[in-house]
Design an enzyme around this catalytic site. Structure first.
Site, PDB file in Angstrom:
ATOM      1  N   ASP A  67      58.564  54.813  57.012  1.00  0.00           N
ATOM      2  CA  ASP A  67      58.909  53.706  56.120  1.00  0.00           C
ATOM      3  C   ASP A  67      58.642  54.063  54.661  1.00  0.00           C
ATOM      4  O   ASP A  67      57.983  55.056  54.365  1.00  0.00           O
ATOM      5  CB  ASP A  67      58.143  52.429  56.519  1.00  0.00           C
ATOM      6  N   ASN A 136      48.036  43.013  61.697  1.00  0.00           N
ATOM      7  CA  ASN A 136      48.834  41.915  62.258  1.00  0.00           C
ATOM      8  C   ASN A 136      49.725  42.398  63.409  1.00  0.00           C
ATOM      9  O   ASN A 136      50.593  41.675  63.876  1.00  0.00           O
ATOM     10  CB  ASN A 136      49.701  41.259  61.171  1.00  0.00           C
ATOM     11  N   HIS A 138      51.843  44.985  63.283  1.00  0.00           N
ATOM     12  CA  HIS A 138      53.116  45.621  62.910  1.00  0.00           C
ATOM     13  C   HIS A 138      53.074  47.121  63.216  1.00  0.00           C
ATOM     14  O   HIS A 138      52.021  47.747  63.271  1.00  0.00           O
ATOM     15  CB  HIS A 138      53.509  45.334  61.453  1.00  0.00           C
ATOM     16  N   GLU A 143      57.520  43.780  61.076  1.00  0.00           N
ATOM     17  CA  GLU A 143      56.520  42.723  60.952  1.00  0.00           C
ATOM     18  C   GLU A 143      56.657  41.682  62.064  1.00  0.00           C
ATOM     19  O   GLU A 143      57.744  41.512  62.628  1.00  0.00           O
ATOM     20  CB  GLU A 143      56.697  42.009  59.595  1.00  0.00           C
TER      21      GLU A 143
HETATM   22  C1  F6R Z   1      52.704  53.114  57.392  1.00  0.00           C
HETATM   23  C2  F6R Z   1      52.963  52.278  58.550  1.00  0.00           C
HETATM   24  C3  F6R Z   1      52.084  51.114  58.862  1.00  0.00           C
HETATM   25  C4  F6R Z   1      50.622  51.512  59.015  1.00  0.00           C
HETATM   26  C5  F6R Z   1      49.770  50.273  59.272  1.00  0.00           C
HETATM   27  C6  F6R Z   1      48.301  50.587  59.377  1.00  0.00           C
HETATM   28  O1  F6R Z   1      53.650  54.160  57.337  1.00  0.00           O
HETATM   29  O2  F6R Z   1      53.883  52.537  59.236  1.00  0.00           O
HETATM   30  O3  F6R Z   1      52.547  50.505  60.032  1.00  0.00           O
HETATM   31  O4  F6R Z   1      50.487  52.411  60.076  1.00  0.00           O
HETATM   32  O5  F6R Z   1      49.955  49.339  58.253  1.00  0.00           O
HETATM   33  O6  F6R Z   1      47.827  50.950  58.126  1.00  0.00           O
HETATM   34  P1  F6R Z   1      46.325  51.449  57.947  1.00  0.00           P
HETATM   35  O7  F6R Z   1      46.236  52.754  58.638  1.00  0.00           O
HETATM   36  O8  F6R Z   1      46.156  51.577  56.462  1.00  0.00           O
HETATM   37  O9  F6R Z   1      45.447  50.417  58.550  1.00  0.00           O
END
Ligand code: F6R
Length: 242
Positions: A67, A136, A138, A143
């Site tokens: 992403d 959450n 995702h 989301e």
């Molecule tokens: C980022 C992504 C997100 C993260 C998620 C967890 O490329 O795809 O889904 O993996 O937000 O983020 P952290 O590791 O910062 O808790």
């Protein structure tokens, strides 16, 4: 699902880095799907060390990141591309032409999503997809909501996700783009193997629900239950609700 639980986050990182080294050794032209976020930073550090020590050669590896924020250029200090350059790409021997990224500054974002899907297909799909998980639930930037989009698409970011990413934008949520581009759940579920990393108590509830709860668009990670080859690498706090 294979669930592996380690005492510390550093042990998780070492194990996941070892898993990637093994995947590259087994298939030097493997296609990797890569996440950003705080969780994989330690894994990328371990991978850099393994590369410097001569244990892994990325020359023929292809990568696709999950992403990117919309409305900022790849060179923006808050972009995921900048994050990956800092934590991995600048320190290993990936061929620049084999690194694939969504361009959040593309003039036509919908066309950019189609371009990316086509590029994943042309590479033969993702062989090993590394994932983090949002607090959450995702996955990528898919989301929670009333529906999931299967393929790479534009996303309106949840307030909690913008808060979680504020550190990349000077700590101010107002500076975090409201939109992003993300692989869809179908793109992700098309990977041969999925390796999800979760560390810390903050992830315990969503990990528990993703593994044991019902399939629901309110928790996109629950759709990983549909995949045949999912490996979860967890530390004890993240595994505490299993
Ligand atoms: C980022 C992504 C997100 C993260 C998620 C967890 O490329 O795809 O889904 O993996 O937000 O983020 P952290 O590791 O910062 O808790």
């Amino acid at each position: 699902m294979d669930i592996l639980v380690f005492d510390t986050a550093d042990e998780v990182a070492a194990a996941v880095a070892g898993r990637i080294v093994d995947a590259v050794a087994a298939r030097p032209d493997v296609v990797l799907g890569l996440p950003t976020g705080r969780t994989p930073i330690a894994t990328y550090r371990a991978l850099r060390r393994l590369h410097h020590a001569g244990h892994v050669n990325f020359a023929r590896v292809t990568t696709f990141n999950l992403d990117e924020f919309a409305g900022i250029t790849p060179g923006h200090p808050g972009s995921f591309r900048t994050f990956m350059d800092r934590h991995l790409f600048s320190e290993v021997n990936l061929a620049p032409g084999r690194i694939h990224f969504l361009d959040g500054a593309a003039p036509d974002l919908d066309a950019e999503c189609v371009r990316y899907e086509t590029a994943v297909d042309a590479a033969g799909g993702i062989g090993l997809q590394l994932l983090g998980i949002g607090s959450n639930g995702h996955i990528g930037f898919n989301e929670p909501g009333t529906e999931l989009v299967t393929r790479t698409h534009r996303v309106h970011l949840a307030a909690s996700t913008r808060r979680d990413n504020a550190a990349l934008f000077g700590g101010d949520i107002a500076n975090v783009p409201a939109e992003a581009l993300s692989m869809g759940m179908g793109t992700i579920l098309g990977a041969g193997t999925i390796v999800l990393i979760a560390t810390g108590e903050r992830k315990a509830q969503c990990v528990g629900s993703a593994v044991q709860g019902p399939l629901t668009t309110q928790l996109p990670a629950s759709f990983l239950q549909l995949h045949r080859h999912v490996e979860l690498y967890l530390d004890r706090p993240a595994a505490s609700r299993l």
